[in-house]
Enzyme design. Structure first.
Site, short mmCIF file in Angstrom:
data_model
loop_
_atom_site.label_atom_id
_atom_site.label_comp_id
_atom_site.label_asym_id
_atom_site.label_seq_id
_atom_site.Cartn_x
_atom_site.Cartn_y
_atom_site.Cartn_z
N TRP A 1 0.81 -1.02 0.05
CA TRP A 1 -0.05 -0.03 0.09
C TRP A 1 0.88 1.20 -0.01
O TRP A 1 1.91 1.08 0.81
CB TRP A 1 -0.88 -0.17 1.43
CG TRP A 1 -1.92 1.14 1.40
CD1 TRP A 1 -2.61 1.44 0.44
CD2 TRP A 1 -2.08 1.61 2.80
NE1 TRP A 1 -3.50 2.64 0.89
CE2 TRP A 1 -3.07 2.62 2.37
CE3 TRP A 1 -1.77 1.67 4.03
CZ2 TRP A 1 -3.61 3.53 3.41
CZ3 TRP A 1 -2.23 2.65 4.80
CH2 TRP A 1 -3.08 3.49 4.77
N ASP B 1 -0.65 -5.50 9.29
CA ASP B 1 -1.97 -4.55 8.97
C ASP B 1 -2.83 -5.46 8.46
O ASP B 1 -3.00 -6.19 7.37
CB ASP B 1 -1.31 -3.67 7.88
CG ASP B 1 -2.15 -2.63 7.57
OD1 ASP B 1 -3.40 -2.51 8.22
OD2 ASP B 1 -1.95 -1.72 6.57
N LYS C 1 -13.55 -0.59 6.39
CA LYS C 1 -14.18 -1.54 5.18
C LYS C 1 -14.94 -2.33 5.63
O LYS C 1 -16.24 -2.65 5.06
CB LYS C 1 -12.97 -2.25 4.36
CG LYS C 1 -11.47 -1.54 4.62
CD LYS C 1 -11.43 -0.69 3.33
CE LYS C 1 -9.99 0.03 3.64
NZ LYS C 1 -9.63 0.63 2.40
N1 KET Z 1 -3.97 -0.65 5.42
C1 KET Z 1 -4.21 -0.91 4.21
C2 KET Z 1 -3.41 -2.06 3.81
C3 KET Z 1 -5.11 -0.14 3.47
O1 KET Z 1 -5.20 -0.69 2.55
C4 KET Z 1 -5.65 0.89 3.84
C5 KET Z 1 -6.71 1.69 3.31
C6 KET Z 1 -5.35 1.28 5.49
C7 KET Z 1 -4.46 0.54 6.18
C8 KET Z 1 -5.89 2.50 6.07
O2 KET Z 1 -7.27 2.26 6.68
P1 KET Z 1 -8.16 3.45 7.36
O3 KET Z 1 -8.96 2.67 8.27
O4 KET Z 1 -8.93 3.92 6.28
O5 KET Z 1 -7.14 4.40 7.93
N2 KET Z 1 -6.77 1.55 1.98
C9 KET Z 1 -7.62 2.44 1.13
C10 KET Z 1 -7.75 3.86 1.12
C11 KET Z 1 -6.55 4.56 1.68
O6 KET Z 1 -5.57 4.61 0.50
O7 KET Z 1 -6.60 5.66 2.19
C12 KET Z 1 -6.94 1.91 -0.32
O8 KET Z 1 -5.78 1.52 -0.52
O9 KET Z 1 -7.63 2.48 -1.37
#
Ligand code: KET
Length: 399
Positions: free
Chosen positions: A130, A211, A246
């Site tokens: 990511w 993660d 998600k």
């Molecule tokens: N870890 C991973 C692997 C991940 O894909 C995301 C979010 C997060 C953590 C962050 O989660 P949050 O609870 O929203 O802080 N990914 C999506 C959104 C982004 O980039 O912020 C994405 O990859 O599209």
């Protein structure tokens, strides 16, 4: 005074998502950001969340600050979901869990903790990972390196190379692992590969930073967390960041948690204290609303059953869309490229599309995928899948 401030080049995910919102074309398709949309193309409000929210509305109470570590019921239910309700480490009270501002906040609090107490350690993330992993850990002052992961030729895993690299890391290095639904490739370790990784982490005395942003989107809530439990039971120092963005469809509420598995309850108390101090120095304490929703759903048998069933439906819809796009691309792209849609798991497929093909998809067809070629398959639905397949076929053939 601010003349020297350079322009922000933008973020490869969030900025593209903002561009999508501004795109006036009616046939536009958002397969960029990792957000689950339903078959009508809408961002769902899960029924259990709606019911928990209605109940909260009925009993609006005072809004004091939460403790620095967050809402106690939330911390407990989140920990049980990640480690298993009867986990030995949990029952022994040796897991320090605190509420964070989403999964990103968990990564940041964890990164600050590592920088402070393991100043000589560097972190290794998968190649690719990511995009924000590098940004967050470098932002906290850590040196970020990569270990081999994705095999561009086969669309699978370079497991032998991965193990070989990790097997040579200096003691107390940090290895960032995706629990399930690897972002961006959709390629995960199998159960036997996780089992092979454990003795390597043990032998090299490494810290596993897991993660888990997609629990429930791979094989199931328990299955997706199996690696966290395996590592914990093996006695490896585990730091786990999890997100409810998600799997509760609560993106903007920013609900996540950070857990550190310690050797004793006493040690966990000290670690939690230092995590709290990081929170206090950054944003003082976390917000209440999302944590209340998640905790109230997880702690109530009926709401929880409803949530689990709806999440299973989301997981199944993603699988169905993988099948649909795979069928739609038959005879239109080569088999190696096509096979990825059904071989890879979770929200993302690494399509293998080049930057220029991605650019054409956006400019000519209003189909948005990331510059890296990552597609969020959770944005496909019965109405847009054939259009997406035809658009991909056109840019791949160069027509
Ligand atoms: N870890 C991973 C692997 C991940 O894909 C995301 C979010 C997060 C953590 C962050 O989660 P949050 O609870 O929203 O802080 N990914 C999506 C959104 C982004 O980039 O912020 C994405 O990859 O599209």
């Amino acid at each position: 005074m601010f003349e020297h401030i350079p322009a922000y080049p933008g973020d490869p995910i969030l900025s593209l998502n903002e561009d999508f919102q501004l795109d006036p074309r009616p046939n536009k398709v958002n397969l960029s950001i990792g957000i689950y949309f339903d078959d009508a193309g809408k961002l769902p409000v899960m029924d259990a969340v709606r019911r928990a929210e209605s109940a909260l509305l009925e009993s609006i109470g005072p809004r004091s600050y939460l403790p620095m570590a967050g809402l106690p019921l939330y911390r407990d239910t989140a920990q049980a979901l990640v480690f298993g309700a009867n986990s030995e480490a949990r029952v022994a009270g040796r897991i320090a869990t605190l509420q964070t501002i989403g999964g990103s906040g968990a990564l940041k609090v964890g990164a600050d903790f590592l920088k402070r107490y393991f100043p000589g350690s560097q972190i290794w993330i998968s190649e690719p990972s990511w995009e924000n992993h590098r940004v967050v850990f470098e932002g906290a002052g850590l040196t970020v390196n990569t270990y081999p992961y994705y095999d561009e030729q086969t669309g699978g895993l370079r497991f032998a190379d991965m193990i070989e690299t990790i097997g040579r890391l200096p003691e107390k290095s940090v290895v960032l692992l995706h629990a399930c639904c690897h972002n961006p490739t959709g390629v995960d370790l199998s159960a036997s590969q996780w089992a092979e990784l454990v003795p390597v982490l043990q032998r090299r005395k490494l810290i596993a930073f897991v993660d888990m942003a997609y629990q429930g989107f791979g094989a199931g809530l328990e299955e997706d967390a199996a690696c966290v439990r395996l590592l914990t039971e093996a006695g490896i120092p585990v730091i786990a960041a999890n997100s409810f963005s998600k799997n509760f469809s609560l993106y903007g509420e920013r609900v996540g948690a950070l857990s550190v598995v310690c050797q004793s309850a006493e040690e966990a108390g000290r670690v939690l204290g230092q995590l709290m101090s990081t929170v206090r120095s950054n944003y003082s304490n976390p917000p209440t609303h999302g944590a209340r929703l998640v905790a109230n759903v997880l702690a109530d048998a009926s709401l929880r059953a409803s949530w689990e069933a709806e999440l299973a439906g989301m997981r199944e819809r993603i699988l169905a869309m993988r099948g649909t796009i795979h069928t739609g691309l038959a005879g239109r792209v080569d088999e190696v490229m096509r096979a990825r849609y059904i071989a890879q798991r979770g929200m993302f497929t690494y399509t293998g599309l080049s930057e220029s093909q991605v650019e054409r998809l956006r400019s000519e067809y209003a189909v948005y995928v990331l510059r890296s070629g990552r597609m969020c398959v959770a944005g496909l639905n019965a109405r847009n899948a054939e259009y997406v397949a035809a658009s991909i076929a056109a840019v791949v053939s160069g027509a």
